[in-house]
Design a protein around this motif. Structure first.
Motif, PDB file in Angstrom:
ATOM      1  N   UNK A 159       2.734   4.413  -7.358  1.00  0.00           N
ATOM      2  CA  UNK A 159       2.602   5.870  -7.506  1.00  0.00           C
ATOM      3  C   UNK A 159       3.956   6.485  -7.846  1.00  0.00           C
ATOM      4  N   UNK A 160       5.014   5.987  -7.138  1.00  0.00           N
ATOM      5  CA  UNK A 160       6.361   6.486  -7.435  1.00  0.00           C
ATOM      6  C   UNK A 160       6.722   6.211  -8.891  1.00  0.00           C
ATOM      7  N   UNK A 161       6.413   4.958  -9.321  1.00  0.00           N
ATOM      8  CA  UNK A 161       6.761   4.544 -10.678  1.00  0.00           C
ATOM      9  C   UNK A 161       6.037   5.400 -11.704  1.00  0.00           C
ATOM     10  N   UNK A 162       4.738   5.663 -11.440  1.00  0.00           N
ATOM     11  CA  UNK A 162       3.958   6.452 -12.392  1.00  0.00           C
ATOM     12  C   UNK A 162       4.467   7.885 -12.436  1.00  0.00           C
ATOM     13  N   UNK A 177       3.709  -4.392  -7.945  1.00  0.00           N
ATOM     14  CA  UNK A 177       4.235  -3.383  -7.021  1.00  0.00           C
ATOM     15  C   UNK A 177       3.215  -3.061  -5.922  1.00  0.00           C
ATOM     16  N   UNK A 178       3.758  -2.552  -4.816  1.00  0.00           N
ATOM     17  CA  UNK A 178       2.853  -2.059  -3.786  1.00  0.00           C
ATOM     18  C   UNK A 178       2.265  -0.738  -4.285  1.00  0.00           C
ATOM     19  N   UNK A 179       1.114  -0.291  -3.736  1.00  0.00           N
ATOM     20  CA  UNK A 179       0.502   0.953  -4.208  1.00  0.00           C
ATOM     21  C   UNK A 179       1.463   2.139  -4.158  1.00  0.00           C
ATOM     22  N   UNK A 207       7.548   7.915 -14.506  1.00  0.00           N
ATOM     23  CA  UNK A 207       7.260   7.750 -15.925  1.00  0.00           C
ATOM     24  C   UNK A 207       6.731   9.039 -16.540  1.00  0.00           C
ATOM     25  N   UNK A 208       5.905   9.784 -15.806  1.00  0.00           N
ATOM     26  CA  UNK A 208       5.330  10.989 -16.383  1.00  0.00           C
ATOM     27  C   UNK A 208       6.221  12.207 -16.134  1.00  0.00           C
ATOM     28  N   UNK A 209       7.347  11.986 -15.417  1.00  0.00           N
ATOM     29  CA  UNK A 209       8.288  13.054 -15.210  1.00  0.00           C
ATOM     30  C   UNK A 209       7.833  14.089 -14.197  1.00  0.00           C
TER      31      UNK A 209
END
Lengths: 200, 123
Positions: free
Chosen positions: B114-117, B108-110, B120-122
């Motif tokens: 960040x969006x993905x993380x 993924x791009x940076x 994931x952490x809600x």
């Protein structure tokens, strides 16, 4: 609970089966060793670190010749086993010698390929792809070298002792080992060389 | 057929194995090097054809060279082969699944990362 008893009866009737089965199970574990090396290779085969990939490095005609030589040696090894069944020392030695020469040619071609790769700066230091390539193909080559050594010892034992229970059994084990290495090579030929040359 | 132990039967068995192995090897080689199918099939389809050819050769050599079919009733060799084959499948396909899945996640791009993380952490 009847199963263990049945096994004992069968093994008693065919005492020769035990070492053969033991060796077969060794071959199966060896198969798993190669499976993990194959998995490593497939995972790393695109990690060329800017270096050349398989399609630029492999010399396909010589790989085909190598494959056919190993296949023929597997066949002559089978002919040697037929000669063993007929208890003909002369024929056995002839076919064993034939198998040995073909095995040496195969190993020589493989080492020549390695030498060229290393001379052009494409050794296992170059990239993850080449590290896994040399590990997989080199492990097979090491097995072939050990098989050739084994064959040499068997030829010497045959001349010295003739057909005994031990020499016959060891020749049978050797033929299993040699056919097994040929099967492993088919998969190296297909997954490393042919699919490598496809440029996926 | 199992009971006949004449040498000619063995020679025929080895010859069948040898000839069909040569044919399969040469076909696989021609498919790749002489571009037999490259005009109308994708490389992935050709790779599958090659895998099928190799598997065919595996079966042929198991039967005609290693005589796996001639084994008598408690087929320990066949059973241990099947067991090894299952473990092999788990090792190879498990590794590929995990590693390529990880690759896909790391590509993924940076900003996407960040969006993905955050997702994931809600946060």
């Amino acid at each position: 609970m009847t199963a263990p008893l049945d096994n004992a009866v069968t093994l008693k009737h065919t005492p020769d089966d035990k070492p053969l089965l033991g060796f077969w199970i060794y071959l199966m574990t060896d198969c798993l060793l190669f499976a993990s090396l194959f998995a490593t290779y497939i995972v790393l085969h695109n990690n060329t670190y800017g270096g050349p990939g398989g399609s630029e490095l492999f010399d396909m005609p010589s790989i085909l010749v190598e494959t056919l030589i190993l296949l023929t040696s597997s066949f002559t090894c089978g002919l040697a086993m037929i000669a063993v069944r007929q208890r003909s020392i002369k024929h056995t030695l002839f076919w064993i010698g034939f198998t040995f020469v073909l095995g040496v040619i195969f190993l020589f071609m493989e080492l020549t390929e390695f030498k060229h790769l290393i001379a052009e700066g494409n050794s296992w230091h170059r990239s993850g792809f080449l590290s896994s390539f040399f590990t997989l193909v080199g492990t097979h080559g090491l097995h072939i070298a050990i098989g050739l050594l084994w064959l040499l010892v068997m030829g010497w034992k045959l001349i010295k002792q003739g057909f005994t229970i031990n020499t016959i059994r060891r020749l049978t084990l050797f033929s299993m080992f040699w056919h097994f290495l040929d099967i492993i090579w088919i998969f190296i030929f297909t997954f490393v060389y042919l699919i490598g040359a496809l440029q996926l | 057929m199992k009971k006949i132990n004449s040498p000619s039967r063995h020679i025929i068995s080895y010859s069948i194995g040898f000839l069909s192995s040569i044919i399969l090897t040469v076909i696989a080689y021609a498919v790749v090097v002489h571009d037999v199918f490259t005009d109308f099939w994708s490389p992935a389809a050709i790779a599958i054809i090659l895998a099928v050819l190799a598997s065919l050769q595996l079966v042929i050599q198991l039967l005609f060279f290693l005589h796996l079919g001639d084994e008598e009733k408690p087929r320990w060799k066949l059973l241990s082969f099947i067991f090894a084959f299952i473990i092999l499948g788990i090792v190879v396909f498990g590794s590929l699944w995990i590693m390529f899945d990880l690759n896909a996640r790391m590509m993924m791009s940076p900003e996407d990362m960040i969006k993905y993380m955050n997702r994931q952490t809600g946060l």
